[in-house]
Design a protein around this motif. Structure first.
Motif, mmCIF file in Angstrom:
data_model
loop_
_atom_site.group_PDB
_atom_site.id
_atom_site.type_symbol
_atom_site.label_atom_id
_atom_site.label_comp_id
_atom_site.label_asym_id
_atom_site.label_seq_id
_atom_site.Cartn_x
_atom_site.Cartn_y
_atom_site.Cartn_z
ATOM 1 N N PRO A 1 0.803 -1.236 0.000
ATOM 2 C CA PRO A 1 0.000 0.000 0.000
ATOM 3 C C PRO A 1 0.831 1.279 0.000
ATOM 4 C CG PRO A 1 -0.957 -1.583 1.502
ATOM 5 C CD PRO A 1 0.358 -2.175 1.028
ATOM 6 N N HIS A 2 1.936 1.305 0.745
ATOM 7 C CA HIS A 2 2.721 2.548 0.773
ATOM 8 C C HIS A 2 3.319 2.854 -0.598
ATOM 9 C CE1 HIS A 2 6.087 -0.271 1.422
ATOM 10 N NE2 HIS A 2 6.857 0.704 0.971
ATOM 11 N N VAL A 3 3.632 1.824 -1.374
ATOM 12 C CA VAL A 3 4.144 2.040 -2.731
ATOM 13 C C VAL A 3 2.987 2.412 -3.660
ATOM 14 C CG1 VAL A 3 5.303 0.962 -4.713
ATOM 15 C CG2 VAL A 3 6.143 0.550 -2.392
ATOM 16 N N PHE A 4 1.861 1.712 -3.534
ATOM 17 C CA PHE A 4 0.684 2.034 -4.326
ATOM 18 C C PHE A 4 0.316 3.506 -4.133
ATOM 19 C CE2 PHE A 4 -3.939 2.527 -4.632
ATOM 20 C CZ PHE A 4 -4.172 2.068 -5.914
ATOM 21 N N GLY A 5 0.342 3.963 -2.912
ATOM 22 C CA GLY A 5 -0.031 5.337 -2.599
ATOM 23 C C GLY A 5 0.899 6.381 -3.172
ATOM 24 N N THR A 6 2.142 6.008 -3.459
ATOM 25 C CA THR A 6 3.082 6.989 -4.015
ATOM 26 C C THR A 6 2.701 7.413 -5.424
ATOM 27 O OG1 THR A 6 4.639 5.352 -4.920
ATOM 28 C CG2 THR A 6 5.010 6.096 -2.642
ATOM 29 N N PHE A 7 1.888 6.612 -6.109
ATOM 30 C CA PHE A 7 1.547 6.929 -7.494
ATOM 31 C C PHE A 7 0.848 8.278 -7.610
ATOM 32 C CE2 PHE A 7 -0.609 6.560 -11.586
ATOM 33 C CZ PHE A 7 0.436 6.124 -12.382
ATOM 34 N N PHE A 8 -0.022 8.587 -6.672
ATOM 35 C CA PHE A 8 -0.723 9.869 -6.717
ATOM 36 C C PHE A 8 0.266 11.031 -6.611
ATOM 37 C CE2 PHE A 8 -3.963 6.929 -5.012
ATOM 38 C CZ PHE A 8 -4.908 7.068 -6.010
ATOM 39 N N GLY A 9 1.258 10.889 -5.745
ATOM 40 C CA GLY A 9 2.296 11.913 -5.618
ATOM 41 C C GLY A 9 3.153 12.015 -6.868
ATOM 42 N N VAL A 10 3.395 10.878 -7.507
ATOM 43 C CA VAL A 10 4.155 10.879 -8.761
ATOM 44 C C VAL A 10 3.391 11.662 -9.824
ATOM 45 C CG1 VAL A 10 4.925 9.383 -10.657
ATOM 46 C CG2 VAL A 10 5.452 8.764 -8.291
ATOM 47 N N VAL A 11 2.086 11.482 -9.877
ATOM 48 C CA VAL A 11 1.263 12.244 -10.831
ATOM 49 C C VAL A 11 1.386 13.734 -10.523
ATOM 50 C CG1 VAL A 11 -1.097 12.708 -11.605
ATOM 51 C CG2 VAL A 11 -0.322 10.342 -11.312
ATOM 52 N N ALA A 12 1.252 14.106 -9.263
ATOM 53 C CA ALA A 12 1.351 15.519 -8.875
ATOM 54 C C ALA A 12 2.724 16.084 -9.229
ATOM 55 C CB ALA A 12 1.077 15.679 -7.382
ATOM 56 N N ASP A 13 3.788 15.349 -8.932
ATOM 57 C CA ASP A 13 5.141 15.817 -9.244
ATOM 58 C C ASP A 13 5.341 15.987 -10.746
ATOM 59 O OD1 ASP A 13 5.753 15.831 -6.548
ATOM 60 O OD2 ASP A 13 6.809 13.897 -6.598
ATOM 61 N N THR A 14 4.757 15.091 -11.520
ATOM 62 C CA THR A 14 4.865 15.190 -12.977
ATOM 63 C C THR A 14 4.119 16.425 -13.478
ATOM 64 O OG1 THR A 14 5.046 12.783 -13.132
ATOM 65 C CG2 THR A 14 4.483 13.969 -15.158
ATOM 66 N N LEU A 15 2.937 16.661 -12.933
ATOM 67 C CA LEU A 15 2.195 17.865 -13.318
ATOM 68 C C LEU A 15 2.983 19.117 -12.966
ATOM 69 C CD1 LEU A 15 -1.402 16.876 -12.156
ATOM 70 C CD2 LEU A 15 -0.523 16.889 -14.490
ATOM 71 N N ARG A 16 3.583 19.112 -11.787
ATOM 72 C CA ARG A 16 4.403 20.266 -11.360
ATOM 73 C C ARG A 16 5.516 20.518 -12.372
ATOM 74 N NH1 ARG A 16 6.364 18.373 -6.882
ATOM 75 N NH2 ARG A 16 4.671 19.117 -5.570
ATOM 76 N N GLU A 17 6.136 19.462 -12.825
ATOM 77 C CA GLU A 17 7.221 19.602 -13.806
ATOM 78 C C GLU A 17 6.687 20.141 -15.132
ATOM 79 O OE1 GLU A 17 9.758 16.411 -16.258
ATOM 80 O OE2 GLU A 17 10.061 16.307 -14.092
ATOM 81 N N VAL A 18 5.569 19.619 -15.589
ATOM 82 C CA VAL A 18 4.994 20.044 -16.868
ATOM 83 C C VAL A 18 4.522 21.497 -16.798
ATOM 84 C CG1 VAL A 18 3.070 19.663 -18.480
ATOM 85 C CG2 VAL A 18 4.375 17.708 -17.625
ATOM 86 N N LEU A 19 3.925 21.899 -15.679
ATOM 87 C CA LEU A 19 3.425 23.268 -15.559
ATOM 88 C C LEU A 19 4.529 24.282 -15.301
ATOM 89 C CD1 LEU A 19 0.682 21.862 -15.596
ATOM 90 C CD2 LEU A 19 -0.008 23.353 -13.732
ATOM 91 N N GLY A 20 5.639 23.843 -14.759
ATOM 92 C CA GLY A 20 6.760 24.747 -14.524
ATOM 93 C C GLY A 20 6.367 25.939 -13.669
ATOM 94 N N ALA A 21 6.626 27.139 -14.174
ATOM 95 C CA ALA A 21 6.358 28.373 -13.423
ATOM 96 C C ALA A 21 4.875 28.602 -13.179
ATOM 97 C CB ALA A 21 6.954 29.569 -14.167
ATOM 98 N N ASP A 22 4.009 27.920 -13.914
ATOM 99 C CA ASP A 22 2.566 28.064 -13.711
ATOM 100 C C ASP A 22 2.037 27.208 -12.554
ATOM 101 O OD1 ASP A 22 2.211 29.961 -15.730
ATOM 102 O OD2 ASP A 22 2.115 28.392 -17.255
ATOM 103 N N TRP A 23 2.919 26.411 -11.950
ATOM 104 C CA TRP A 23 2.547 25.636 -10.756
ATOM 105 C C TRP A 23 2.654 26.599 -9.581
ATOM 106 C CZ3 TRP A 23 0.831 20.655 -10.043
ATOM 107 C CH2 TRP A 23 0.847 20.157 -8.747
ATOM 108 N N THR A 24 1.528 27.060 -9.106
ATOM 109 C CA THR A 24 1.515 28.086 -8.058
ATOM 110 C C THR A 24 1.515 27.459 -6.665
ATOM 111 O OG1 THR A 24 -0.895 28.154 -7.966
ATOM 112 C CG2 THR A 24 0.193 29.615 -9.586
ATOM 113 N N ALA A 25 1.719 28.306 -5.677
ATOM 114 C CA ALA A 25 1.653 27.851 -4.289
ATOM 115 C C ALA A 25 0.240 27.353 -3.965
ATOM 116 C CB ALA A 25 2.048 28.982 -3.343
#
Length: 142
Positions: A87-111
């Motif tokens: 489960p702890h590994v399964f749960g990391t997938f959601f964070g991986v998605v968020a981190d990928t979005l942060r990378e794709v959005l770059g400066a448009d990823w706001t606080a």
């Protein structure tokens, strides 16, 4: 959590990137190298693409009407345990998605977007780590 900010980040990423799948799974395999061999039969990436699509649909339901997402997350956490994905590994997938979005959005990823995703990840993690649907239903009814 601001559903509008989560939706907006997903929409912006979709406008900038034709297919997030390779980016998400490259990040996942960097963070969780033991997971890559589990996809050895997915030569063309269709399974990965379908899994990511299902996760995005679940996120949209979770931040919206919550018709099925919580139960799906609980069920899939248990199903993935059968594939040797704890489960702890399964749960990391959601964070991986968020981190990928942060990378794709770059400066448009706001606080504000970051705060909305952090809150969402905490809520999602509850259902990953609490797979007993009877108990979570009781807790939600309170």
């Amino acid at each position: 959590m601001s559903a509008a900010l989560i939706e907006s980040s997903l929409e912006q990423a979709a406008q900038r990137c034709d297919d997030l799948t390779p980016l998400v799974y490259e990040r996942l395999f960097r963070q969780q190298p033991d997971m890559e061999p589990l996809f050895c039969m997915d030569a063309n990436g269709q399974v990965r693409g379908e899994m990511l699509s299902q996760v995005i649909r679940a996120i949209l339901d979770f931040i919206g009407e919550r018709q099925y997402a919580a139960t799906l997350i609980q069920s899939e956490a248990m199903n993935h345990a059968g594939y040797d994905v704890p489960p702890h590994v399964f749960g990391t997938f959601f964070g991986v998605v968020a981190d990928t979005l942060r990378e794709v959005l770059g400066a448009d990823w706001t606080a504000e977007i970051d705060a909305a995703w952090r809150e969402l990840l905490v809520e999602l993690d509850y259902y990953v780590t609490h797979t007993n649907q009877f108990e979570t239903a009781k807790a939600a009814a309170r």
